[in-house]
Design an enzyme around this catalytic site. Structure first.
Site, PDB file in Angstrom:
ATOM      1  CB  SER A 197      64.879   9.692  48.236  1.00  0.00           C
ATOM      2  OG  SER A 197      64.380  10.489  47.309  1.00  0.00           O
ATOM      3  CG  ASP A 225      60.274   7.221  52.540  1.00  0.00           C
ATOM      4  OD1 ASP A 225      59.173   6.478  52.909  1.00  0.00           O
ATOM      5  OD2 ASP A 225      60.591   7.932  53.191  1.00  0.00           O
ATOM      6  CG  HIS A 226      57.166   9.696  51.355  1.00  0.00           C
ATOM      7  ND1 HIS A 226      55.676   9.809  51.837  1.00  0.00           N
ATOM      8  CD2 HIS A 226      57.987   9.571  52.332  1.00  0.00           C
ATOM      9  CE1 HIS A 226      55.894   9.710  53.168  1.00  0.00           C
ATOM     10  NE2 HIS A 226      57.170   9.772  53.499  1.00  0.00           N
ATOM     11  CG  ASP A 258      52.164   9.108  50.650  1.00  0.00           C
ATOM     12  OD1 ASP A 258      51.167   9.238  50.740  1.00  0.00           O
ATOM     13  OD2 ASP A 258      53.012  10.184  51.052  1.00  0.00           O
ATOM     14  CG  HIS A 265      57.374  13.924  55.972  1.00  0.00           C
ATOM     15  ND1 HIS A 265      56.413  13.898  55.027  1.00  0.00           N
ATOM     16  CD2 HIS A 265      57.802  12.852  56.627  1.00  0.00           C
ATOM     17  CE1 HIS A 265      56.495  12.685  54.870  1.00  0.00           C
ATOM     18  NE2 HIS A 265      57.365  11.956  55.756  1.00  0.00           N
ATOM     19  N   GLY A 266      59.880  16.753  58.369  1.00  0.00           N
ATOM     20  CA  GLY A 266      60.918  18.008  58.606  1.00  0.00           C
ATOM     21  C   GLY A 266      60.551  18.771  60.078  1.00  0.00           C
ATOM     22  CG  HIS A 302      56.389   8.306  57.367  1.00  0.00           C
ATOM     23  ND1 HIS A 302      57.013   8.261  56.191  1.00  0.00           N
ATOM     24  CD2 HIS A 302      55.418   7.213  57.450  1.00  0.00           C
ATOM     25  CE1 HIS A 302      56.845   7.431  55.682  1.00  0.00           C
ATOM     26  NE2 HIS A 302      55.996   6.584  56.525  1.00  0.00           N
ATOM     27  CB  SER A 327      63.874  14.105  62.393  1.00  0.00           C
ATOM     28  OG  SER A 327      64.676  13.201  61.562  1.00  0.00           O
ATOM     29  CG  ASN A 353      59.784   5.778  57.993  1.00  0.00           C
ATOM     30  OD1 ASN A 353      59.960   4.761  58.533  1.00  0.00           O
ATOM     31  ND2 ASN A 353      59.403   6.215  56.715  1.00  0.00           N
TER      32      ASN A 353
END
Ligand SMILES: [Zn+2]
Length: 282
Positions: free
Chosen positions: A47, A79-80, A101, A176-177, A204, A207, A226
């Site tokens: 991160s 990342d990012h 990013d 994301h999330g 990305h 999840s 990712n």
């Protein structure tokens, strides 16, 4: 063993799979990811907040040390990163790749930012991933999100040519999330990008995607996926369970072992899915 980003992606491609990339926040999550890898190439994502936060250099050195000892091929990637100072810090900490990013910027400013990141990274042999299109949601805090502005295939082709980047993060309905509602990935758009862009594409927000969505994206040309939120949730859920027991005898190591197990199990499920899905005919 630590390898170059390009070699890692090539090794995965030769092995008929795609690269799983997992955010590692500490030795427990990193050890869990490395255990799950079992000979398969993986990216350990670091991160940007860790790199620029307290004792970032020490924490990154610890994760790098774990990767060096791993039997699998590993590359550490910042990342990012949203500014060049963080990109420079990541390169100086010995990471093999950085994600610059600039997707929140105007197209011209994104181009300028990525060229700046490449000027820092390339002489050090560090690979650069950029992002086109907007990814909604937050990287570090899981909140529900709708898909943002999707990547335009023609823009992607021109951007990759002008920047010379090594990997491109795309927005095709991924967030994301946590996905609000059932995720829908724009696969025709992805196929068009994959045909027009000579570098691996990164998805990305792996999840919250059902395995069939990830599989369809891999079949349509994604080279790296990712994962972050699911690992954090598994880690924290297990921590909460174990915390009831841990104070007896102040059993800290048992707690850490449980955290490693939780991350290893979740990462192994993701990698198994990537391996089986990538083996399907395209
Ligand atoms: Zn991301």
């Amino acid at each position: 063993v630590i390898v170059r980003f390009a070699d890692l992606l090539e090794e995965a491609r030769r092995g008929g799979t795609v690269v799983g990339a997992f955010t590692c926040y500490d030795a427990e999550s990193a050890a869990g990811v490395l255990r799950a890898a079992r000979g398969r190439p993986v990216v350990m994502l670091i991160s940007a907040q860790m790199v620029s936060g307290p004792d970032g250099d020490l924490l990154v050195a610890a994760l790098r040390g774990l990767a060096e000892q791993a039997r699998s091929m590993v590359c550490l990637q910042l990342d990012h990163a949203h500014d060049l100072d963080t990109v420079r810090a990541g390169c100086e900490m010995g990471l093999g790749a950085v994600m610059a990013d600039g997707s929140h910027l105007s197209p011209d400013a994104n181009l300028e930012f990525v060229l700046g990141a490449r000027a820092i990274a390339a002489p050090l042999g560090v690979a650069v991933e950029a992002q086109l299109g907007r990814l909604e949601g937050l990287e570090e805090i899981a909140v529900a999100a709708d898909s943002g502005e999707l990547t335009n295939p023609e823009d992607a082709r021109v951007f990759v040519r002008e920047t010379g980047i090594d990997c491109l993060g795309v927005a095709i309905g991924n967030v994301h999330g946590i996905y609000r509602g059932r995720p829908h990935l724009d696969l025709p758009r992805l196929r068009e990008m994959s045909a027009g862009v000579p570098v691996p594409l990164c998805l990305h927000g792996g999840s919250g995607l059902p395995a069939d969505c990830v599989g369809a994206a891999v079949a349509a040309g994604i080279g790296k996926v990712n994962f972050n939120t699911d690992l954090r949730q598994a880690y924290l859920t297990r921590t909460a369970q174990e915390l009831a027991r841990a104070p007896v005898g102040a059993a800290l190591l048992a707690l850490h072992h449980a955290q490693m197990d939780a991350v290893a199990q979740t990462a192994a499920e993701k990698l198994a899915a990537l391996t089986s899905l990538a083996a399907l005919p395209r």
